[in-house]
Design an enzyme around this catalytic site. Sequence first.
Site, mmCIF file in Angstrom:
data_model
loop_
_atom_site.group_PDB
_atom_site.id
_atom_site.type_symbol
_atom_site.label_atom_id
_atom_site.label_comp_id
_atom_site.label_asym_id
_atom_site.label_seq_id
_atom_site.Cartn_x
_atom_site.Cartn_y
_atom_site.Cartn_z
ATOM 1 N N ASN A 4 4.319 7.304 6.373
ATOM 2 C CA ASN A 4 3.327 6.039 5.871
ATOM 3 C C ASN A 4 2.364 7.005 5.078
ATOM 4 O O ASN A 4 1.538 6.757 4.083
ATOM 5 C CB ASN A 4 2.178 5.770 7.657
ATOM 6 C CG ASN A 4 3.052 4.256 7.519
ATOM 7 O OD1 ASN A 4 3.660 4.127 7.122
ATOM 8 N ND2 ASN A 4 2.365 3.888 8.310
ATOM 9 N N TYR A 5 2.476 8.440 4.643
ATOM 10 C CA TYR A 5 1.618 8.646 2.634
ATOM 11 C C TYR A 5 3.187 9.633 2.799
ATOM 12 O O TYR A 5 3.008 10.603 2.245
ATOM 13 C CB TYR A 5 0.893 10.255 3.891
ATOM 14 C CG TYR A 5 -0.251 9.616 4.170
ATOM 15 C CD1 TYR A 5 -1.111 8.113 4.592
ATOM 16 C CD2 TYR A 5 -0.971 10.874 5.678
ATOM 17 C CE1 TYR A 5 -1.998 8.215 6.091
ATOM 18 C CE2 TYR A 5 -1.888 10.737 6.212
ATOM 19 C CZ TYR A 5 -2.262 8.925 6.235
ATOM 20 O OH TYR A 5 -3.450 9.572 7.035
ATOM 21 N N HIS A 8 0.954 -0.972 -0.428
ATOM 22 C CA HIS A 8 0.214 -0.135 0.118
ATOM 23 C C HIS A 8 0.676 1.503 -0.356
ATOM 24 O O HIS A 8 0.181 1.948 0.377
ATOM 25 C CB HIS A 8 -1.057 0.405 1.248
ATOM 26 C CG HIS A 8 -1.980 -0.568 0.862
ATOM 27 N ND1 HIS A 8 -1.913 -2.357 1.105
ATOM 28 C CD2 HIS A 8 -3.446 -0.354 1.158
ATOM 29 C CE1 HIS A 8 -2.990 -2.657 0.814
ATOM 30 N NE2 HIS A 8 -4.323 -1.129 0.735
HETATM 31 P P1 FDA Z 1 4.329 -1.965 1.427
HETATM 32 O O1 FDA Z 1 4.428 -3.518 1.246
HETATM 33 O O2 FDA Z 1 4.226 -0.925 0.017
HETATM 34 O O3 FDA Z 1 5.713 -1.330 2.449
HETATM 35 C C1 FDA Z 1 5.419 -0.234 2.515
HETATM 36 C C2 FDA Z 1 6.350 0.863 2.836
HETATM 37 O O4 FDA Z 1 7.129 -0.425 4.207
HETATM 38 C C3 FDA Z 1 7.344 0.333 1.327
HETATM 39 O O5 FDA Z 1 8.523 1.157 0.921
HETATM 40 C C4 FDA Z 1 8.471 -0.968 2.066
HETATM 41 O O6 FDA Z 1 9.645 -1.503 1.235
HETATM 42 C C5 FDA Z 1 8.607 -0.646 3.139
HETATM 43 N N1 FDA Z 1 8.221 -2.517 3.714
HETATM 44 C C6 FDA Z 1 7.175 -3.428 4.313
HETATM 45 N N2 FDA Z 1 7.393 -4.410 4.975
HETATM 46 C C7 FDA Z 1 8.338 -4.173 5.393
HETATM 47 C C8 FDA Z 1 9.173 -5.480 6.146
HETATM 48 N N3 FDA Z 1 8.685 -6.166 6.140
HETATM 49 N N4 FDA Z 1 10.254 -4.634 6.500
HETATM 50 C C9 FDA Z 1 10.823 -3.644 6.083
HETATM 51 N N5 FDA Z 1 9.955 -2.624 4.903
HETATM 52 C C10 FDA Z 1 9.170 -3.288 4.787
HETATM 53 N N6 FDA Z 1 -1.622 4.693 7.126
HETATM 54 C C11 FDA Z 1 -2.148 5.089 8.992
HETATM 55 O O7 FDA Z 1 -1.208 5.666 9.409
HETATM 56 N N7 FDA Z 1 -3.489 4.760 9.295
HETATM 57 C C12 FDA Z 1 -4.761 5.389 8.235
HETATM 58 O O8 FDA Z 1 -5.764 3.971 8.021
HETATM 59 C C13 FDA Z 1 -4.463 4.553 6.793
HETATM 60 N N8 FDA Z 1 -5.314 3.894 5.836
HETATM 61 C C14 FDA Z 1 -4.407 3.733 3.980
HETATM 62 C C15 FDA Z 1 -5.713 3.625 3.696
HETATM 63 C C16 FDA Z 1 -5.044 3.180 1.804
HETATM 64 C C17 FDA Z 1 -6.707 2.671 0.510
HETATM 65 C C18 FDA Z 1 -3.703 3.010 1.907
HETATM 66 C C19 FDA Z 1 -3.429 3.298 0.293
HETATM 67 C C20 FDA Z 1 -3.046 3.750 2.516
HETATM 68 C C21 FDA Z 1 -3.274 3.752 4.346
HETATM 69 N N9 FDA Z 1 -2.310 4.300 5.532
HETATM 70 C C22 FDA Z 1 -2.933 4.544 6.311
HETATM 71 C C23 FDA Z 1 -0.867 4.354 5.276
HETATM 72 C C24 FDA Z 1 -0.339 3.058 5.143
HETATM 73 O O9 FDA Z 1 0.186 3.044 6.348
HETATM 74 C C25 FDA Z 1 1.043 2.908 4.308
HETATM 75 O O10 FDA Z 1 0.912 2.828 3.218
HETATM 76 C C26 FDA Z 1 2.223 1.746 4.651
HETATM 77 O O11 FDA Z 1 2.866 2.334 4.634
HETATM 78 C C27 FDA Z 1 1.137 0.795 4.186
HETATM 79 O O12 FDA Z 1 2.006 -1.050 4.764
HETATM 80 P P2 FDA Z 1 2.150 -2.282 3.279
HETATM 81 O O13 FDA Z 1 3.191 -3.523 4.424
HETATM 82 O O14 FDA Z 1 0.810 -2.274 2.778
HETATM 83 O O15 FDA Z 1 2.904 -1.187 2.089
#
Ligand code: FDA
Length: 499
Positions: free
Chosen positions: A431-432, A65
């Site tokens: 996170n944004y 995300h």
């Molecule tokens: P993703 O897998 O894309 O990772 C995000 C980043 O973290 C990348 O740079 C990645 O390389 C790194 N990363 C991922 N996994 C890792 C790991 N295991 N170890 C080290 N690094 C790692 N935020 C919030 O605070 N409150 C909210 O309510 C929301 N709501 C929301 C809704 C929608 C529709 C979206 C698209 C986004 C949000 N967000 C949010 C923002 C969200 O918290 C942010 O996009 C996070 O980074 C997403 O984490 P993911 O693991 O899904 O993303």
Amino acid sequence: TSHLIYTPNNSSYATLIQIENQRPAATFPEKPLLIFTPFYEHQIRLAIHCSKKLGVEIRLRSGGHDYEGLSSASEVTFMVVDLRNLRAVKIASNEKTAWVQAGATLGQLYHTLAQKSRTLAFTAGVCPTVGVGGHISGGGYGMMSRKHSLAADNIVDARVMNSDGQILNRRSMGEDLFWAIRGGGGTSFGIVLAFKVNLVTVPETLTVFNVTRTSEQNATQLVHRWQYIADKVDENLLLRLFLRSVTSPVTGNRTVIASFTTLYLGGVQDLLPLMKQQFPELGLVEKDCTEMSWIESVLFFAGLQNKPLDVLLETAPPSRQYFKGKSDYVQEPIPLDGLQGIWRFMHEEDEMGSRLELSPYGGVLNSFSESETPFPHRSGNIFIIEYGVYWHSSKGNNEEQGDQKHIKWMRRLYSYMATYVSKNPRAAYINYRDLDLGMNNNSAGNTTTCYEQARVWGMKYFKNNFQRLVRVKTKVDPTNFFRNEQSIPPYAAISVYSS
Ligand code: FDA
């Protein structure tokens, strides 16, 4: 997924690289050479080994995300470690903690909690398809954050793999690294395999409402007034505010719709007098409110009310939507004419194209010092604005131009907002993620980092914690193995640039 490694020749490859936001995939044409989808932690070592052997950078993906798609898109040659198969959730109800693997989604975590108890909960974001790995390491704000703070503030232990393939826990990683992964963003310090988090106890019955008002129904004055109470009300109460622009069926003109989307950690009989005392202007009445359990409120805020609980286990559906986001912190109420200026911008965009989300701070968020964790946005902030613009890309030759129109609109709005938001630094929420704030260099197929360059966005995301993050990075990843377009650089880069 059933394989450990996927190449572009594999039929599932295209599905695996799909992410929430289509824009980065269009901006960064480079696709991963390989995608690793480990089933066991130790299999990740193979990916680390491959990355070193081939000289190809790694990108980490948990829920996919990232606002700029940095988990699955890049300008440089890269491979992906996709943690979707590492998604176990183990709850210890007796000690009110849970071990959650990085590839689990928030929905899955919430679902597992609901199976155990009606009153055991976790404080994190609203979107159920967001991944634990990225979300929690960057903060993680949700509907209970004024009472129970961020997800990252509730981490009590973690498992992290370093670039040598060693698995560290809180004791073996030391307090510096343990500090950095509680808000310093994913990517820079290692691969988060799992977090151990504190759970919270919630009442059996909570109350929600979503009251909407248009400009004709006094929305502007209500939004204005909201800024004076949102961070100060009882911490059991979180009034989030969503703003959209639509055509009014009554006047035929564009109007702003303000949705006051609220969770109260208590029953409606306690909420009503509280609202009457603290925000009477909204005119909340009993029939606006619904009492429910915490997990039902999770569905409500995700727009999934009345759906079976299992909907929380679904991953994000393929989307054709393009999205650009940015953020700002507001420390003084925006005056009425300032708000009207925002409305004018929103009316310029396509109907429903722009969405602003205003999330109140205050409450327990204020009880942390700025340096307690890397997430520095504590007292002094009334609310955060998330600016979002969504569109479906126009196919054909004008695709590029069409996309630019929306992105430029957002940058103009951001520049208009400068007067009304935090300054020196103009703060932003990691996170944004927003690459407009700056990027590491890409040269010869590699991401090269530089302290001075990274400081520009680093100070916005982390304020003075940026320096400590650089120190931790230098200590735990001196070769800069874990990097991306906005990773924290090690100090070594200073000497390269200052000599
Ligand atoms: P993703 O897998 O894309 O990772 C995000 C980043 O973290 C990348 O740079 C990645 O390389 C790194 N990363 C991922 N996994 C890792 C790991 N295991 N170890 C080290 N690094 C790692 N935020 C919030 O605070 N409150 C909210 O309510 C929301 N709501 C929301 C809704 C929608 C529709 C979206 C698209 C986004 C949000 N967000 C949010 C923002 C969200 O918290 C942010 O996009 C996070 O980074 C997403 O984490 P993911 O693991 O899904 O993303």
